[in-house]
Write a protein that holds these residues in place. Structure first.
Motif, PDB file in Angstrom:
ATOM      1  N   ARG A  23      75.429  35.053 107.420  1.00 34.79           N
ATOM      2  CA  ARG A  23      75.236  35.734 108.699  1.00 34.79           C
ATOM      3  C   ARG A  23      76.301  36.808 108.922  1.00 34.79           C
ATOM      4  O   ARG A  23      76.015  37.885 109.423  1.00 34.79           O
ATOM      5  N   GLY A  24      77.528  36.523 108.518  1.00 35.81           N
ATOM      6  CA  GLY A  24      78.593  37.507 108.698  1.00 35.81           C
ATOM      7  C   GLY A  24      78.345  38.767 107.899  1.00 35.81           C
ATOM      8  O   GLY A  24      78.562  39.882 108.383  1.00 35.81           O
ATOM      9  N   ALA A  25      77.865  38.611 106.656  1.00 35.10           N
ATOM     10  CA  ALA A  25      77.569  39.778 105.819  1.00 35.10           C
ATOM     11  C   ALA A  25      76.430  40.595 106.407  1.00 35.10           C
ATOM     12  O   ALA A  25      76.468  41.838 106.381  1.00 35.10           O
ATOM     13  N   LEU A  26      75.424  39.910 106.931  1.00 31.93           N
ATOM     14  CA  LEU A  26      74.303  40.636 107.550  1.00 31.93           C
ATOM     15  C   LEU A  26      74.767  41.408 108.777  1.00 31.93           C
ATOM     16  O   LEU A  26      74.342  42.543 109.005  1.00 31.93           O
ATOM     17  N   ARG A  27      75.637  40.789 109.576  1.00 30.56           N
ATOM     18  CA  ARG A  27      76.150  41.481 110.763  1.00 30.56           C
ATOM     19  C   ARG A  27      76.948  42.713 110.372  1.00 30.56           C
ATOM     20  O   ARG A  27      76.813  43.767 110.996  1.00 30.56           O
ATOM     21  N   ARG A  28      77.769  42.586 109.352  1.00 30.00           N
ATOM     22  CA  ARG A  28      78.555  43.740 108.909  1.00 30.00           C
ATOM     23  C   ARG A  28      77.660  44.847 108.375  1.00 30.00           C
ATOM     24  O   ARG A  28      77.906  46.032 108.630  1.00 30.00           O
ATOM     25  N   ARG A  29      76.612  44.470 107.667  1.00 25.02           N
ATOM     26  CA  ARG A  29      75.699  45.476 107.132  1.00 25.02           C
ATOM     27  C   ARG A  29      74.947  46.189 108.253  1.00 25.02           C
ATOM     28  O   ARG A  29      74.813  47.416 108.246  1.00 25.02           O
ATOM     29  N   THR A  61      75.900  46.467 111.384  1.00 26.45           N
ATOM     30  CA  THR A  61      76.858  47.275 112.138  1.00 26.45           C
ATOM     31  C   THR A  61      77.126  48.595 111.431  1.00 26.45           C
ATOM     32  O   THR A  61      77.145  49.664 112.062  1.00 26.45           O
ATOM     33  N   ALA A  62      77.326  48.533 110.110  1.00 24.68           N
ATOM     34  CA  ALA A  62      77.542  49.763 109.348  1.00 24.68           C
ATOM     35  C   ALA A  62      76.317  50.670 109.421  1.00 24.68           C
ATOM     36  O   ALA A  62      76.445  51.892 109.557  1.00 24.68           O
ATOM     37  N   GLU A  63      75.138  50.068 109.353  1.00 29.36           N
ATOM     38  CA  GLU A  63      73.908  50.855 109.426  1.00 29.36           C
ATOM     39  C   GLU A  63      73.805  51.601 110.749  1.00 29.36           C
ATOM     40  O   GLU A  63      73.452  52.793 110.785  1.00 29.36           O
ATOM     41  N   TRP A 101      76.231  52.545 112.753  1.00 26.16           N
ATOM     42  CA  TRP A 101      77.198  53.645 112.781  1.00 26.16           C
ATOM     43  C   TRP A 101      76.737  54.822 111.930  1.00 26.16           C
ATOM     44  O   TRP A 101      76.934  55.986 112.294  1.00 26.16           O
ATOM     45  N   ILE A 102      76.116  54.537 110.795  1.00 26.92           N
ATOM     46  CA  ILE A 102      75.627  55.622 109.935  1.00 26.92           C
ATOM     47  C   ILE A 102      74.508  56.396 110.626  1.00 26.92           C
ATOM     48  O   ILE A 102      74.512  57.637 110.650  1.00 26.92           O
ATOM     49  N   VAL A 103      73.532  55.666 111.194  1.00 28.57           N
ATOM     50  CA  VAL A 103      72.418  56.338 111.868  1.00 28.57           C
ATOM     51  C   VAL A 103      72.919  57.170 113.043  1.00 28.57           C
ATOM     52  O   VAL A 103      72.516  58.328 113.222  1.00 28.57           O
ATOM     53  N   LEU A 104      73.806  56.597 113.850  1.00 34.70           N
ATOM     54  CA  LEU A 104      74.336  57.352 114.985  1.00 34.70           C
ATOM     55  C   LEU A 104      75.201  58.514 114.524  1.00 34.70           C
ATOM     56  O   LEU A 104      75.202  59.587 115.135  1.00 34.70           O
ATOM     57  N   GLU A 146      67.072  47.428 119.383  1.00 30.83           N
ATOM     58  CA  GLU A 146      66.618  46.438 118.413  1.00 30.83           C
ATOM     59  C   GLU A 146      67.779  45.935 117.561  1.00 30.83           C
ATOM     60  O   GLU A 146      67.932  44.731 117.340  1.00 30.83           O
ATOM     61  N   ARG A 147      68.593  46.848 117.071  1.00 32.35           N
ATOM     62  CA  ARG A 147      69.709  46.435 116.222  1.00 32.35           C
ATOM     63  C   ARG A 147      70.752  45.654 117.022  1.00 32.35           C
ATOM     64  O   ARG A 147      71.300  44.654 116.522  1.00 32.35           O
ATOM     65  N   LEU A 148      71.054  46.063 118.228  1.00 34.60           N
ATOM     66  CA  LEU A 148      72.042  45.327 119.019  1.00 34.60           C
ATOM     67  C   LEU A 148      71.519  43.942 119.388  1.00 34.60           C
ATOM     68  O   LEU A 148      72.296  42.982 119.473  1.00 34.60           O
ATOM     69  N   ARG A 149      70.225  43.832 119.596  1.00 36.14           N
ATOM     70  CA  ARG A 149      69.638  42.502 119.851  1.00 36.14           C
ATOM     71  C   ARG A 149      69.807  41.611 118.627  1.00 36.14           C
ATOM     72  O   ARG A 149      70.136  40.423 118.751  1.00 36.14           O
ATOM     73  N   GLU A 150      69.606  42.181 117.433  1.00 33.67           N
ATOM     74  CA  GLU A 150      69.786  41.408 116.205  1.00 33.67           C
ATOM     75  C   GLU A 150      71.250  41.029 115.991  1.00 33.67           C
ATOM     76  O   GLU A 150      71.549  40.006 115.370  1.00 33.67           O
ATOM     77  N   LEU A 151      72.150  41.849 116.519  1.00 28.51           N
ATOM     78  CA  LEU A 151      73.586  41.561 116.417  1.00 28.51           C
ATOM     79  C   LEU A 151      74.059  40.629 117.520  1.00 28.51           C
ATOM     80  O   LEU A 151      75.264  40.401 117.670  1.00 28.51           O
ATOM     81  N   ARG A 152      73.121  40.114 118.319  1.00 21.69           N
ATOM     82  CA  ARG A 152      73.400  39.134 119.368  1.00 21.69           C
ATOM     83  C   ARG A 152      74.222  39.702 120.525  1.00 21.69           C
ATOM     84  O   ARG A 152      75.009  38.984 121.141  1.00 21.69           O
TER      85      ARG A 152
END
Length: 273
Positions: free
Chosen positions: A21-27, A29-31, A33-36, A189-195
């Motif tokens: 779960r930690g690796a998915l959250r980091r990925r 989060t990085a995604e 930041w890249i899109v923004l 959507e992404r922030l919801r997935e990041l809890r």
């Protein structure tokens, strides 16, 4: 026995363990930041630098101006080419966001409610949202100008050509897709997935929207944050971004095309030039 019988069989590679779960959250989060960083986050950073430059220029905000749709060349067809290219490339981050949201085989357009499954209802909601946001927005702009916290906004400075109105309409649609798909649909959507909590998600979407309008002054920032809260909450409740795209497109068409159609001497008399 074959000549190859003494060669040991290649070992079957062990399956890689699924990421934690930690690796998915980091990925994720990085995604984000890249899109923004490729789209509205970049615009927000530039807008912050711009407002600092305006505030330190020695000229009051009320005496400064900004142009939203400038002409890019005195040669009409070269200007048209630049305008079309600018609109097309500005939509690449939208395509990227939709592509990333569909990584698990889900349809991103269905996930964000960007479909035409209920056209009349979406159109009605879009028109209603445009009216609910547009009229107070005009009042807020006028108040901001009166208080000296908003710069004068020139909605269009395109050459008077046959393609001016179509390009302004396309620019309105491009703005709507870029902002609503990324600042609302994708980000939430992404922030919801990041809890993230609901208040934090709504605030992040709204503050992002306000940030890239800061170059217009504090009034535009406040107005767009309020608009961001309304639009983000609507998406949270309905999971549909299409009505927001419709509303945003209508708002920009009225601003861009309406400004372009007002005679120059009228704009001067109204203090819009």
């Amino acid at each position: 026995m074959s000549a190859d019988s003494d060669v040991p069989a290649a070992a079957t590679p062990a399956a890689a363990p699924p990421p934690g779960r930690g690796a998915l959250r980091r990925r994720l989060t990085a995604e984000v930041w890249i899109v923004l960083g490729l789209s509205l986050g970049q615009s927000g950073v530039y807008a912050i630098v711009n407002i600092v430059a305006r505030l330190t220029a020695g000229t009051p905000l009320k005496d400064q101006a900004t142009t939203l749709n400038p002409s890019l060349s005195p040669r009409p067809y070269l200007d048209l080419t630049y305008q079309v290219l600018g609109i097309a490339f500005a939509l690449v981050p939208v395509a990227l966001a939709l592509y990333l949201l569909s990584a698990n085989g889900r349809s991103a357009v269905r996930r964000l409610g960007l479909t035409t499954a209920r056209p009349l209802r979406d159109l009605g909601v879009g028109v209603g949202l445009a009216a609910a946001i547009g009229l107070p927005g005009l009042a807020l702009y006028a108040a901001g100008r009166a208080l000296g916290i908003t710069v004068q906004v020139q909605a269009s400075a395109l050459n008077d050509a046959w393609w001016t109105i179509p390009i302004l309409i396309l620019a309105a649609l491009q703005n709507a897709l870029l902002e609503e798909v990324i600042a609302v649909g994708y980000l939430m959507e992404r922030l919801r997935e990041l809890r993230w909590s609901t208040p934090a998600t709504l605030a992040a979407s709204a503050l992002l929207r306000g940030s890239y309008h800061l170059y217009q002054g504090y009034g535009a920032f406040v107005g767009n944050v309020v608009m961001g809260v309304v639009f983000a909450e609507y998406f949270r409740r309905t999971r549909r971004v299409l009505p927001l795209v419709i509303a945003h497109t209508l708002l920009d068409i009225v601003a861009f095309v309406g400004y372009a159609l007002i005679p120059a001497h009228w704009r001067a008399a109204l203090g819009l030039n």
